[in-house]
Design a protein around this motif. Structure first.
Motif, PDB file in Angstrom:
ATOM      1  N   TRP A 201     -18.676  13.330  19.988  1.00  0.00           N
ATOM      2  CA  TRP A 201     -17.628  12.430  19.630  1.00  0.00           C
ATOM      3  C   TRP A 201     -16.655  12.522  20.069  1.00  0.00           C
ATOM      4  CZ3 TRP A 201     -20.545  13.882  15.705  1.00  0.00           C
ATOM      5  CH2 TRP A 201     -21.363  12.669  15.261  1.00  0.00           C
ATOM      6  N   ILE A 202     -16.716  11.586  21.578  1.00  0.00           N
ATOM      7  CA  ILE A 202     -15.904  12.477  22.425  1.00  0.00           C
ATOM      8  C   ILE A 202     -14.297  11.455  22.107  1.00  0.00           C
ATOM      9  CG2 ILE A 202     -15.558  12.166  24.900  1.00  0.00           C
ATOM     10  CD1 ILE A 202     -19.327  12.100  23.666  1.00  0.00           C
ATOM     11  N   VAL A 203     -12.901  12.300  22.600  1.00  0.00           N
ATOM     12  CA  VAL A 203     -11.285  12.088  22.669  1.00  0.00           C
ATOM     13  C   VAL A 203     -10.997  11.708  23.898  1.00  0.00           C
ATOM     14  CG1 VAL A 203      -9.638  11.622  21.350  1.00  0.00           C
ATOM     15  CG2 VAL A 203     -11.856  12.926  20.359  1.00  0.00           C
ATOM     16  N   PRO A 204     -11.170  10.872  24.858  1.00  0.00           N
ATOM     17  CA  PRO A 204      -9.912  11.037  25.616  1.00  0.00           C
ATOM     18  C   PRO A 204      -8.693  11.771  25.798  1.00  0.00           C
ATOM     19  CG  PRO A 204     -10.842   9.128  25.339  1.00  0.00           C
ATOM     20  CD  PRO A 204     -10.836   9.674  23.976  1.00  0.00           C
ATOM     21  N   ALA A 205      -8.875  12.469  26.482  1.00  0.00           N
ATOM     22  CA  ALA A 205      -7.739  13.636  27.138  1.00  0.00           C
ATOM     23  C   ALA A 205      -7.235  14.175  28.340  1.00  0.00           C
ATOM     24  CB  ALA A 205      -8.488  14.957  26.562  1.00  0.00           C
ATOM     25  N   ALA A 206      -6.167  13.017  29.232  1.00  0.00           N
ATOM     26  CA  ALA A 206      -6.635  13.229  30.277  1.00  0.00           C
ATOM     27  C   ALA A 206      -4.788  13.410  30.310  1.00  0.00           C
ATOM     28  CB  ALA A 206      -6.328  11.401  30.884  1.00  0.00           C
ATOM     29  N   GLN A 207      -5.289  14.139  31.528  1.00  0.00           N
ATOM     30  CA  GLN A 207      -3.540  15.198  31.606  1.00  0.00           C
ATOM     31  C   GLN A 207      -2.416  14.101  32.098  1.00  0.00           C
ATOM     32  OE1 GLN A 207      -2.998  18.063  31.801  1.00  0.00           O
ATOM     33  NE2 GLN A 207      -5.389  18.264  30.723  1.00  0.00           N
TER      34      GLN A 207
ATOM     35  N   ASP B 186     -12.338  18.332  31.159  1.00  0.00           N
ATOM     36  CA  ASP B 186     -10.603  18.963  32.232  1.00  0.00           C
ATOM     37  C   ASP B 186     -10.484  17.713  31.270  1.00  0.00           C
ATOM     38  OD1 ASP B 186     -11.617  20.734  33.911  1.00  0.00           O
ATOM     39  OD2 ASP B 186     -12.945  19.164  34.237  1.00  0.00           O
ATOM     40  N   ASP B 187     -11.101  16.713  31.096  1.00  0.00           N
ATOM     41  CA  ASP B 187     -10.107  15.586  30.572  1.00  0.00           C
ATOM     42  C   ASP B 187     -10.770  14.739  29.057  1.00  0.00           C
ATOM     43  OD1 ASP B 187     -12.280  14.579  31.486  1.00  0.00           O
ATOM     44  OD2 ASP B 187     -11.507  12.344  33.015  1.00  0.00           O
ATOM     45  N   GLU B 188     -11.018  15.555  28.435  1.00  0.00           N
ATOM     46  CA  GLU B 188     -12.081  15.119  26.833  1.00  0.00           C
ATOM     47  C   GLU B 188     -12.024  16.496  26.103  1.00  0.00           C
ATOM     48  OE1 GLU B 188     -15.635  13.490  27.862  1.00  0.00           O
ATOM     49  OE2 GLU B 188     -16.458  15.115  27.955  1.00  0.00           O
ATOM     50  N   ILE B 189     -11.951  15.948  25.158  1.00  0.00           N
ATOM     51  CA  ILE B 189     -12.538  16.519  23.765  1.00  0.00           C
ATOM     52  C   ILE B 189     -13.232  15.883  23.291  1.00  0.00           C
ATOM     53  CG2 ILE B 189     -11.740  17.945  22.025  1.00  0.00           C
ATOM     54  CD1 ILE B 189      -8.893  17.271  22.832  1.00  0.00           C
ATOM     55  N   VAL B 190     -14.541  16.827  22.719  1.00  0.00           N
ATOM     56  CA  VAL B 190     -15.869  16.919  22.373  1.00  0.00           C
ATOM     57  C   VAL B 190     -15.987  17.341  20.946  1.00  0.00           C
ATOM     58  CG1 VAL B 190     -18.130  16.517  22.749  1.00  0.00           C
ATOM     59  CG2 VAL B 190     -17.155  16.381  24.767  1.00  0.00           C
ATOM     60  N   ILE B 191     -16.045  16.924  20.260  1.00  0.00           N
ATOM     61  CA  ILE B 191     -16.713  17.285  18.439  1.00  0.00           C
ATOM     62  C   ILE B 191     -18.525  16.879  18.388  1.00  0.00           C
ATOM     63  CG2 ILE B 191     -15.959  16.878  16.395  1.00  0.00           C
ATOM     64  CD1 ILE B 191     -12.988  15.894  16.832  1.00  0.00           C
TER      65      ILE B 191
END
Length: 77
Positions: A16-22, A64-69
């Motif tokens: 599950w990929i959650v976008p986490a852009a700077q 770099d721009d995501e959190i992967v669970i």
């Protein structure tokens, strides 16, 4: 005569990929939704009903721009 057996093990990794852009990253709400979905999928894949999810079942990786669970399940065939 040889006395051995063999097997093939297939691994499936679910993510599950959650976008986490700077510069702001991701919100707790989005992480919570993905975490809940991953937990439910893990419980279904492993046949857990009323048992708690093991603490090491899900893995969290920061890109770099995501959190992967993720979690991985294996099946022998």
């Amino acid at each position: 005569m040889a006395t051995y057996t063999s097997r093939t093990v297939t691994s499936t990794r679910r993510e599950w990929i959650v976008p986490a852009a700077q510069p702001w990253g991701s919100t707790a709400e989005e992480i919570q939704k993905a975490w809940g979905a991953a937990d439910a999928a893990y419980r279904e894949a492993c046949g857990l009903h009323d048992a708690p999810t093991p603490g090491d079942a899900l893995r969290f990786h920061v890109g770099d721009d995501e959190i992967v669970i993720s979690f991985t399940v294996e099946a022998a065939s």
